[in-house]
Design a protein around this motif. Structure first.
Motif, short mmCIF file in Angstrom:
data_model
loop_
_atom_site.label_atom_id
_atom_site.label_comp_id
_atom_site.label_asym_id
_atom_site.label_seq_id
_atom_site.Cartn_x
_atom_site.Cartn_y
_atom_site.Cartn_z
N PHE A 185 0.50 -0.85 -0.37
CA PHE A 185 0.03 0.24 0.40
C PHE A 185 0.82 1.41 0.01
CE2 PHE A 185 0.84 -1.47 4.41
CZ PHE A 185 1.25 -0.14 4.69
N SER A 186 0.80 2.54 -0.17
CA SER A 186 0.93 3.46 -0.39
C SER A 186 0.39 4.33 0.88
CB SER A 186 1.18 4.58 -1.58
OG SER A 186 1.71 4.17 -2.82
N THR A 187 1.19 5.18 1.45
CA THR A 187 0.80 6.18 2.33
C THR A 187 1.56 7.28 2.42
OG1 THR A 187 0.03 6.99 4.45
CG2 THR A 187 1.90 5.44 4.31
N THR A 188 1.43 8.91 3.12
CA THR A 188 1.70 9.91 2.68
C THR A 188 2.63 10.56 4.24
OG1 THR A 188 -0.36 10.85 0.44
CG2 THR A 188 1.60 12.47 2.03
N VAL A 189 2.96 11.02 4.32
CA VAL A 189 3.73 11.73 5.37
C VAL A 189 3.30 12.95 4.86
CG1 VAL A 189 6.04 11.41 6.46
CG2 VAL A 189 5.08 9.41 5.90
N ASP A 190 2.52 13.66 5.91
CA ASP A 190 2.66 14.65 5.98
C ASP A 190 4.00 15.15 7.08
OD1 ASP A 190 0.31 15.12 4.46
OD2 ASP A 190 -0.21 14.76 6.11
N ALA A 191 4.09 16.67 7.34
CA ALA A 191 5.15 16.86 7.90
C ALA A 191 4.65 17.89 10.04
CB ALA A 191 5.70 18.85 8.13
N ASN A 192 5.51 17.09 10.59
CA ASN A 192 5.44 17.29 11.60
C ASN A 192 3.59 16.19 12.39
OD1 ASN A 192 7.25 19.02 11.88
ND2 ASN A 192 5.93 20.83 11.69
N GLN A 193 3.57 15.31 11.68
CA GLN A 193 2.65 14.80 12.05
C GLN A 193 2.66 13.58 11.96
OE1 GLN A 193 -0.82 15.00 9.81
NE2 GLN A 193 -1.42 17.28 10.41
N ILE A 194 2.27 12.32 13.17
CA ILE A 194 2.54 10.69 13.10
C ILE A 194 0.96 10.36 12.15
CG2 ILE A 194 2.22 8.95 14.73
CD1 ILE A 194 3.57 10.83 17.00
N ARG A 195 1.79 9.71 11.18
CA ARG A 195 0.26 8.56 10.43
C ARG A 195 0.60 7.01 11.03
NH1 ARG A 195 -2.59 10.23 6.49
NH2 ARG A 195 -1.62 11.47 6.19
N PRO A 196 -0.49 7.22 11.18
CA PRO A 196 -0.48 5.56 12.56
C PRO A 196 -1.18 4.34 10.98
CG PRO A 196 -2.29 7.12 13.06
CD PRO A 196 -1.06 7.54 12.63
N ILE A 197 -0.32 3.72 11.26
CA ILE A 197 -0.51 2.51 10.56
C ILE A 197 -1.41 0.97 11.16
CG2 ILE A 197 -0.49 0.98 7.64
CD1 ILE A 197 1.40 3.52 7.53
N TYR A 198 -2.22 0.46 10.94
CA TYR A 198 -2.61 -1.00 11.08
C TYR A 198 -3.52 -1.86 10.62
CZ TYR A 198 -4.30 -4.29 14.69
OH TYR A 198 -4.12 -5.55 15.75
#
Length: 70
Positions: A50-63
């Motif tokens: 899968f693909s996901t986008t990382v944003d500045a100064n944010q935590i991207r939780p993936i489960y």
């Protein structure tokens, strides 16, 4: 920041096709803001891509719930 977890845990994490050497549950910090391709692999389970986008100064939780392979 990516916070990657799976059920079951212990899936190998590939980031943009590169084996990170890490398994779930893992936190990746210091990533550049952009879209990443992630692959999770674990014996007896189907690979998950899968693909996901990382944003500045944010935590991207993936489960991810891994599906067993036949």
């Amino acid at each position: 920041t990516l916070d990657i977890n799976s059920k079951p845990t212990g899936a190998r994490i590939f980031l943009d096709g590169i084996d990170t050497g890490d398994t779930t549950k893992t936190i990746f910090e210091g990533l550049l803001p952009r879209t990443y391709t992630i692959k999770l692999t674990k014996a007896s389970y189907k690979d998950t891509l899968f693909s996901t986008t990382v944003d500045a100064n944010q935590i991207r939780p993936i489960y991810v719930i891994l599906k067993s392979s036949p």
